[in-house]
Design a protein around this motif. Structure first.
Motif, PDB file in Angstrom:
ATOM      1  N   ASP A 177       0.801  -1.215   0.000  1.00 54.84           N
ATOM      2  CA  ASP A 177       0.000   0.000   0.000  1.00 54.84           C
ATOM      3  C   ASP A 177       0.833   1.265   0.000  1.00 54.84           C
ATOM      4  OD1 ASP A 177      -2.250  -1.407  -0.077  1.00 54.84           O
ATOM      5  OD2 ASP A 177      -2.839  -1.106   2.017  1.00 54.84           O
ATOM      6  N   GLU A 178       2.139   1.110  -0.092  1.00 52.44           N
ATOM      7  CA  GLU A 178       3.035   2.226   0.145  1.00 52.44           C
ATOM      8  C   GLU A 178       2.840   3.361  -0.852  1.00 52.44           C
ATOM      9  OE1 GLU A 178       6.590   4.427   1.053  1.00 52.44           O
ATOM     10  OE2 GLU A 178       6.305   3.444  -0.866  1.00 52.44           O
ATOM     11  N   LEU A 179       2.526   3.002  -2.093  1.00 56.61           N
ATOM     12  CA  LEU A 179       2.362   3.994  -3.151  1.00 56.61           C
ATOM     13  C   LEU A 179       1.419   5.120  -2.764  1.00 56.61           C
ATOM     14  CD1 LEU A 179       2.084   2.280  -6.638  1.00 56.61           C
ATOM     15  CD2 LEU A 179       3.557   4.142  -5.981  1.00 56.61           C
ATOM     16  N   GLN A 180       0.373   4.746  -2.034  1.00 58.48           N
ATOM     17  CA  GLN A 180      -0.619   5.751  -1.649  1.00 58.48           C
ATOM     18  C   GLN A 180      -0.036   6.863  -0.805  1.00 58.48           C
ATOM     19  OE1 GLN A 180      -4.372   4.282  -0.120  1.00 58.48           O
ATOM     20  NE2 GLN A 180      -3.982   2.320  -1.095  1.00 58.48           N
ATOM     21  N   GLY A 181       1.055   6.533  -0.084  1.00 59.65           N
ATOM     22  CA  GLY A 181       1.626   7.514   0.839  1.00 59.65           C
ATOM     23  C   GLY A 181       2.388   8.620   0.134  1.00 59.65           C
ATOM     24  N   VAL A 182       2.789   8.386  -1.095  1.00 58.81           N
ATOM     25  CA  VAL A 182       3.559   9.402  -1.814  1.00 58.81           C
ATOM     26  C   VAL A 182       2.604  10.306  -2.578  1.00 58.81           C
ATOM     27  CG1 VAL A 182       5.224   9.803  -3.656  1.00 58.81           C
ATOM     28  CG2 VAL A 182       5.599   7.977  -2.010  1.00 58.81           C
ATOM     29  N   LYS A 183       2.702  11.571  -2.309  1.00 62.10           N
ATOM     30  CA  LYS A 183       1.810  12.514  -2.956  1.00 62.10           C
ATOM     31  C   LYS A 183       2.061  12.531  -4.453  1.00 62.10           C
ATOM     32  CE  LYS A 183       3.374  15.216   0.220  1.00 62.10           C
ATOM     33  NZ  LYS A 183       3.957  16.450   0.757  1.00 62.10           N
ATOM     34  N   ASP A 201      17.814  -8.584   3.623  1.00 56.98           N
ATOM     35  CA  ASP A 201      16.414  -8.990   3.770  1.00 56.98           C
ATOM     36  C   ASP A 201      15.443  -8.149   2.953  1.00 56.98           C
ATOM     37  OD1 ASP A 201      17.124 -10.873   5.513  1.00 56.98           O
ATOM     38  OD2 ASP A 201      16.266  -9.934   7.312  1.00 56.98           O
ATOM     39  N   LEU A 202      15.812  -6.893   2.736  1.00 51.56           N
ATOM     40  CA  LEU A 202      14.860  -5.974   2.112  1.00 51.56           C
ATOM     41  C   LEU A 202      14.871  -6.037   0.582  1.00 51.56           C
ATOM     42  CD1 LEU A 202      15.159  -2.819   4.407  1.00 51.56           C
ATOM     43  CD2 LEU A 202      13.171  -4.302   4.135  1.00 51.56           C
ATOM     44  N   LYS A 203      15.794  -6.801   0.033  1.00 53.08           N
ATOM     45  CA  LYS A 203      15.933  -6.856  -1.423  1.00 53.08           C
ATOM     46  C   LYS A 203      14.618  -7.219  -2.127  1.00 53.08           C
ATOM     47  CE  LYS A 203      18.852  -6.658  -5.004  1.00 53.08           C
ATOM     48  NZ  LYS A 203      20.150  -7.307  -5.282  1.00 53.08           N
ATOM     49  N   PRO A 204      13.916  -8.283  -1.695  1.00 50.54           N
ATOM     50  CA  PRO A 204      12.654  -8.614  -2.391  1.00 50.54           C
ATOM     51  C   PRO A 204      11.622  -7.483  -2.306  1.00 50.54           C
ATOM     52  CG  PRO A 204      13.347 -10.413  -0.929  1.00 50.54           C
ATOM     53  CD  PRO A 204      14.230  -9.255  -0.629  1.00 50.54           C
ATOM     54  N   ALA A 205      11.496  -6.879  -1.121  1.00 48.14           N
ATOM     55  CA  ALA A 205      10.546  -5.770  -0.963  1.00 48.14           C
ATOM     56  C   ALA A 205      10.952  -4.599  -1.855  1.00 48.14           C
ATOM     57  CB  ALA A 205      10.478  -5.326   0.495  1.00 48.14           C
ATOM     58  N   ALA A 206      12.261  -4.349  -1.947  1.00 43.28           N
ATOM     59  CA  ALA A 206      12.757  -3.252  -2.788  1.00 43.28           C
ATOM     60  C   ALA A 206      12.407  -3.513  -4.250  1.00 43.28           C
ATOM     61  CB  ALA A 206      14.265  -3.088  -2.614  1.00 43.28           C
ATOM     62  N   THR A 207      12.574  -4.758  -4.672  1.00 37.10           N
ATOM     63  CA  THR A 207      12.267  -5.117  -6.054  1.00 37.10           C
ATOM     64  C   THR A 207      10.792  -4.872  -6.362  1.00 37.10           C
ATOM     65  OG1 THR A 207      13.962  -6.825  -5.884  1.00 37.10           O
ATOM     66  CG2 THR A 207      12.464  -6.967  -7.772  1.00 37.10           C
ATOM     67  N   ARG A 208       9.933  -5.259  -5.413  1.00 33.63           N
ATOM     68  CA  ARG A 208       8.496  -5.078  -5.586  1.00 33.63           C
ATOM     69  C   ARG A 208       8.139  -3.586  -5.612  1.00 33.63           C
ATOM     70  NH1 ARG A 208       7.180  -8.513  -1.511  1.00 33.63           N
ATOM     71  NH2 ARG A 208       6.907  -6.695  -0.173  1.00 33.63           N
ATOM     72  N   THR A 209       8.718  -2.867  -4.656  1.00 31.10           N
ATOM     73  CA  THR A 209       8.436  -1.423  -4.581  1.00 31.10           C
ATOM     74  C   THR A 209       8.893  -0.722  -5.859  1.00 31.10           C
ATOM     75  OG1 THR A 209       8.711  -1.494  -2.183  1.00 31.10           O
ATOM     76  CG2 THR A 209       8.812   0.667  -3.206  1.00 31.10           C
ATOM     77  N   CYS A 210      10.060  -1.104  -6.344  1.00 31.68           N
ATOM     78  CA  CYS A 210      10.596  -0.491  -7.566  1.00 31.68           C
ATOM     79  C   CYS A 210       9.651  -0.741  -8.734  1.00 31.68           C
ATOM     80  CB  CYS A 210      11.982  -1.072  -7.858  1.00 31.68           C
ATOM     81  SG  CYS A 210      12.796  -0.273  -9.251  1.00 31.68           S
ATOM     82  N   SER A 211       9.140  -1.954  -8.805  1.00 33.32           N
ATOM     83  CA  SER A 211       8.243  -2.287  -9.905  1.00 33.32           C
ATOM     84  C   SER A 211       6.909  -1.537  -9.772  1.00 33.32           C
ATOM     85  CB  SER A 211       8.083  -3.807  -9.948  1.00 33.32           C
ATOM     86  OG  SER A 211       6.788  -4.156 -10.284  1.00 33.32           O
ATOM     87  N   ASP A 212       6.440  -1.357  -8.517  1.00 30.95           N
ATOM     88  CA  ASP A 212       5.224  -0.558  -8.286  1.00 30.95           C
ATOM     89  C   ASP A 212       5.402   0.879  -8.769  1.00 30.95           C
ATOM     90  OD1 ASP A 212       4.001  -2.715  -7.142  1.00 30.95           O
ATOM     91  OD2 ASP A 212       4.137  -1.999  -5.071  1.00 30.95           O
ATOM     92  N   TYR A 213       6.546   1.460  -8.414  1.00 28.10           N
ATOM     93  CA  TYR A 213       6.777   2.850  -8.807  1.00 28.10           C
ATOM     94  C   TYR A 213       6.976   2.985 -10.306  1.00 28.10           C
ATOM     95  CZ  TYR A 213       6.671   4.876  -4.216  1.00 28.10           C
ATOM     96  OH  TYR A 213       6.238   5.329  -3.006  1.00 28.10           O
ATOM     97  N   ALA A 214       7.676   2.016 -10.889  1.00 20.87           N
ATOM     98  CA  ALA A 214       7.863   2.053 -12.340  1.00 20.87           C
ATOM     99  C   ALA A 214       6.498   2.051 -13.035  1.00 20.87           C
ATOM    100  CB  ALA A 214       8.709   0.864 -12.787  1.00 20.87           C
TER     101      ALA A 214
END
Lengths: 324, 324
Positions: A177-183, A201-214
């Motif tokens: 849900d992180e995307l919603q937090g960025v204006k 440990d955060l690598k998978p989450a980073a990959t997912r977040t990066c793909s969400d933002y892309a």
């Protein structure tokens, strides 16, 4: 030291002269202000240009570590790096971001780096002017890259974007849900979104977040001043110093593209116009910023609140008083 | 007609006098402005208060139908209803919301209703002042409810909220992701969110949307000026005239609660202070709004963009010119 000497020393890259100039710029004394204006007018003729990189990220995304690692990488390549900050909260907290240089211990000891905390000021407008002027002094002192840091609070990103050639948003890996937090407004001014902490440990989450933002960036309207693949999202690890060269390559590629297509100069011209208009507005508003004007404002405001006078008539009378 | 006669006629509720007064308020001629100021100063002493209801909703939510049904219900109960509008787009489009009274055919023919389109103005600030002044004239003319309508564009909601006793957001039923589309800032100023079109096929979607908004409102920080169950979300059908009485009951309950607890007057006092400050700012900025000032601004802006002069020095010189 007179302004001519100070100016010459800055042009040779003298760090103490640079510090002194910024202190002059940050002073609210009228004679200092006059000297600062003279100095900037003089330095302008050197026509030196750094790449001005705006950098925003909320506390906890690893901004200090990023600046430390990124800055060291650049100085390691022979580039001179200045780091400035716009901190809208410094007036309230009394402190300031970058106030503690131990946050960037290695970089602060680097002879090719210059770190300056955000000026303590009551208005974001005041901080903006002083930072903008400090940027031009750093450019005259021969810095190749000026990083302008801010936390993601209120209007400070807009302020930084209006004095930067490119704008980087630093993000931490997060849940779905992180995307919603960025204006949306910040997404729209970012040229590159860097997902930091892409390590361990955060690598998978980073990959997912990066793909969400892309994905989110692809939904934004294309900007004519960008090559087809911008704005873009990328992963970095400031801690493991990973992905930083790639990020820098993208920044220089974007900058070169904009230079070649005339967008670089056009943006600086538009920014200069913007700051001129801001200075005019602030200059007009400064008439309200005297003890007498404040007392009169207060007095009228009480009468308006009590219903003794309408807002319109109260304002007319106050303005007549200011002029007379 | 002189201002004294006009004022007396307005106090008797004369609709033609009311129209004439608002035309005077909307005029940009200096003598009309003077007369308008005199008139408002005079009407102020009547100390009549309507309930000022701000109403926002994007195109397509059924705002006109709602105002028509809601207004007719109120006039049916013997209440006198004025409908004004703040339309930030009217300057651009040349038209205005409420411009076409056929949008509210029944209400516009009702002797207990008064509908006035948004004034055509270049600045939202100008529209705001004129609408705010029109509200006070409608109050003096004995209206019980003043509805101030706006579309959800830019800052117009804030403007309307700052001249309303309560603020209603009208929403259409929608899919699951709809919440994201409503800016958090608007949720925070809404006292009641009305989900319209809760009829026919759309009833299930309206129920779901209403529950989504109710949940979102519970996550907002409680406001001290509200009873425990506000802000709230409710369903209405403007088309079937369903839920309108309940919505009005909630509006009057909230208003009465605020009156009893001193928040009603406190809000109007804070609004008066706010508008006074806005008037002062606009008055200062008006110095830039002459052909000479605009020409000089333009000239300096070109020189600033070309790098011949810094924004700071250009602003100083311009301001000296304005004063001299």
């Amino acid at each position: 030291m007179d302004i001519e000497t100070l100016s010459e020393k800055i042009l040779t890259g003298d760090r103490r002269a640079l510090s002194r100039a910024i202190t002059l710029i940050e002073s609210s004394r009228a004679d200092h202000r006059d000297q600062a204006v003279q100095l900037i007018e003089r330095l302008k003729d050197a026509q030196r240009q750094a790449i001005r990189v705006g950098l925003s990220g909320t506390p906890g995304v690893g901004k200090s570590t990023f600046i430390e690692s990124f800055g060291k990488m650049l100085t390691g390549q022979g580039l001179r790096v200045a780091v400035l900050a716009v901190d809208p909260s410094s007036a309230r907290s009394g402190g300031s971001i970058l106030g503690d240089k131990t946050r960037m211990e290695e970089l602060s000891r680097d002879p090719n780096a210059f770190i300056r905390p955000s000026p303590a000021q009551s208005h974001l407008g005041g901080v903006a002017r002083r930072t903008r002027e400090a940027v031009t002094v750093c450019e005259a002192a021969g810095f190749d890259v000026v990083l302008i840091e801010t936390v993601g609070v209120g209007q400070s990103e807009t302020v930084v974007a209006e004095m930067s050639d490119l704008f980087i948003l630093l993000i931490a890996p997060a849940g779905g849900d992180e995307l919603q937090g960025v204006k949306r407004g910040i997404m729209e001014i970012a040229d590159i979104i860097l997902i930091n902490k892409a390590d361990g440990d955060l690598k998978p989450a980073a990959t997912r977040t990066c793909s969400d933002y892309a994905g989110a960036l692809r939904l934004l309207r294309k900007r004519p001043q960008d090559p087809a693949d911008f704005p873009k999202a990328m992963m970095v690890s400031a801690l493991e110093r990973d992905g930083l060269q790639k990020a820098w390559d993208e920044m220089t590629a974007l900058t070169n593209w904009r230079r070649e297509n005339g967008h670089f100069d056009a943006r600086r011209e538009a920014q200069a116009r913007y700051w001129f208009q801001q200075e005019v507005r602030q200059g007009l508003m400064a008439q309200l910023d005297t003890p007498e004007a404040r007392a009169r404002m207060q007095d009228f405001a009480e009468r308006v609140a009590a219903g003794d006078i309408t807002p319109t008539v109260a304002a007319q009378e106050l303005l007549q008083g200011l002029r007379g």
